[in-house]
Design a protein around this motif. Structure first.
Motif, PDB file in Angstrom:
ATOM      1  N   SER A   1     -17.054  49.577 -26.604  1.00 41.44           N
ATOM      2  CA  SER A   1     -16.437  50.369 -25.370  1.00 41.44           C
ATOM      3  C   SER A   1     -17.076  51.692 -25.158  1.00 41.44           C
ATOM      4  CB  SER A   1     -15.092  50.628 -25.685  1.00 41.44           C
ATOM      5  OG  SER A   1     -14.908  51.490 -26.662  1.00 41.44           O
TER       6      SER A   1
ATOM      7  N   ASP B   1      -2.102  56.044 -21.912  1.00 47.27           N
ATOM      8  CA  ASP B   1      -3.470  56.068 -22.166  1.00 47.27           C
ATOM      9  C   ASP B   1      -4.205  55.148 -21.608  1.00 47.27           C
ATOM     10  OD1 ASP B   1      -5.786  57.574 -22.531  1.00 47.27           O
ATOM     11  OD2 ASP B   1      -5.569  57.410 -24.780  1.00 47.27           O
TER      12      ASP B   1
ATOM     13  N   GLY C   1      -6.624  54.305 -19.146  1.00 49.79           N
ATOM     14  CA  GLY C   1      -8.017  54.089 -18.851  1.00 49.79           C
ATOM     15  C   GLY C   1      -8.476  53.756 -20.585  1.00 49.79           C
ATOM     16  N   ASP C   2      -8.528  54.544 -21.350  1.00 46.33           N
ATOM     17  CA  ASP C   2      -9.148  54.434 -22.806  1.00 46.33           C
ATOM     18  C   ASP C   2      -8.915  52.883 -23.213  1.00 46.33           C
ATOM     19  OD1 ASP C   2     -10.356  56.970 -22.446  1.00 46.33           O
ATOM     20  OD2 ASP C   2      -8.881  57.926 -23.905  1.00 46.33           O
TER      21      ASP C   2
ATOM     22  N   THR D   1     -16.466  54.563 -26.548  1.00 44.04           N
ATOM     23  CA  THR D   1     -15.627  55.244 -26.742  1.00 44.04           C
ATOM     24  C   THR D   1     -15.428  55.859 -28.131  1.00 44.04           C
ATOM     25  OG1 THR D   1     -13.747  53.636 -27.317  1.00 44.04           O
ATOM     26  CG2 THR D   1     -14.095  54.352 -24.849  1.00 44.04           C
ATOM     27  N   SER D   2     -14.713  56.823 -28.270  1.00 40.22           N
ATOM     28  CA  SER D   2     -14.605  57.680 -29.750  1.00 40.22           C
ATOM     29  C   SER D   2     -13.325  57.685 -30.279  1.00 40.22           C
ATOM     30  CB  SER D   2     -15.307  58.904 -29.453  1.00 40.22           C
ATOM     31  OG  SER D   2     -14.482  59.795 -28.506  1.00 40.22           O
ATOM     32  N   ASP D   3     -12.194  57.279 -29.523  1.00 40.98           N
ATOM     33  CA  ASP D   3     -10.916  57.481 -30.207  1.00 40.98           C
ATOM     34  C   ASP D   3     -10.562  56.511 -31.267  1.00 40.98           C
ATOM     35  OD1 ASP D   3      -8.106  57.570 -30.644  1.00 40.98           O
ATOM     36  OD2 ASP D   3      -7.737  58.848 -28.900  1.00 40.98           O
TER      37      ASP D   3
ATOM     38  N   LEU E   1     -15.105  50.244 -30.797  1.00 39.15           N
ATOM     39  CA  LEU E   1     -15.503  51.812 -30.280  1.00 39.15           C
ATOM     40  C   LEU E   1     -16.994  51.605 -29.938  1.00 39.15           C
ATOM     41  CD1 LEU E   1     -14.264  54.010 -33.105  1.00 39.15           C
ATOM     42  CD2 LEU E   1     -13.445  53.854 -30.810  1.00 39.15           C
TER      43      LEU E   1
ATOM     44  N   ASP F   1      -7.044  54.847 -30.901  1.00 38.06           N
ATOM     45  CA  ASP F   1      -6.815  53.868 -29.862  1.00 38.06           C
ATOM     46  C   ASP F   1      -7.480  52.987 -30.296  1.00 38.06           C
ATOM     47  OD1 ASP F   1      -5.703  55.700 -28.126  1.00 38.06           O
ATOM     48  OD2 ASP F   1      -7.273  55.814 -26.756  1.00 38.06           O
TER      49      ASP F   1
ATOM     50  N   ALA G   1     -10.552  50.291 -21.683  1.00 41.08           N
ATOM     51  CA  ALA G   1     -11.850  50.213 -22.081  1.00 41.08           C
ATOM     52  C   ALA G   1     -12.077  49.404 -23.087  1.00 41.08           C
ATOM     53  CB  ALA G   1     -12.492  51.652 -22.069  1.00 41.08           C
ATOM     54  N   LEU G   2     -11.343  49.865 -24.204  1.00 41.78           N
ATOM     55  CA  LEU G   2     -11.340  49.059 -25.542  1.00 41.78           C
ATOM     56  C   LEU G   2     -10.995  47.388 -25.495  1.00 41.78           C
ATOM     57  CD1 LEU G   2      -9.878  51.810 -27.520  1.00 41.78           C
ATOM     58  CD2 LEU G   2     -12.000  50.758 -28.040  1.00 41.78           C
TER      59      LEU G   2
END
Length: 63
Positions: free
Chosen positions: A15, A40, A42-43, A17-19, A12, A22, A46-47
């Motif tokens: 990347s 999903d 894109g997310d 990100t915050s999910d 997280l 994911d 990113a990870l």
């Protein structure tokens, strides 16, 4: 799994990100050498791009 807390957090952070779900999916896929098929894109990308680009392949659902 409690063993996944640090790798999930690191993914997280790397990347930006915050999910958590994911990130956990990516950590587990990397551990077992699995590909991910997702809507999903894109997310998940990113990870994987930031932390797991050599171990996880991501495919867009429907391609």
């Amino acid at each position: 799994m409690t063993d996944d807390i640090k790798p999930v957090g690191a993914a997280l952070a790397a990347s930006r990100t915050s999910d958590v779900v994911d990130a956990h999916l990516v950590v587990v896929a990397a551990r077992f050498g699995l590909d991910i098929i997702t809507g999903d894109f894109g997310d998940i990308t990113a990870l994987t791009s930031s932390a797991f680009r050599d171990t996880v392949s991501v495919k867009r659902w429907g391609d």
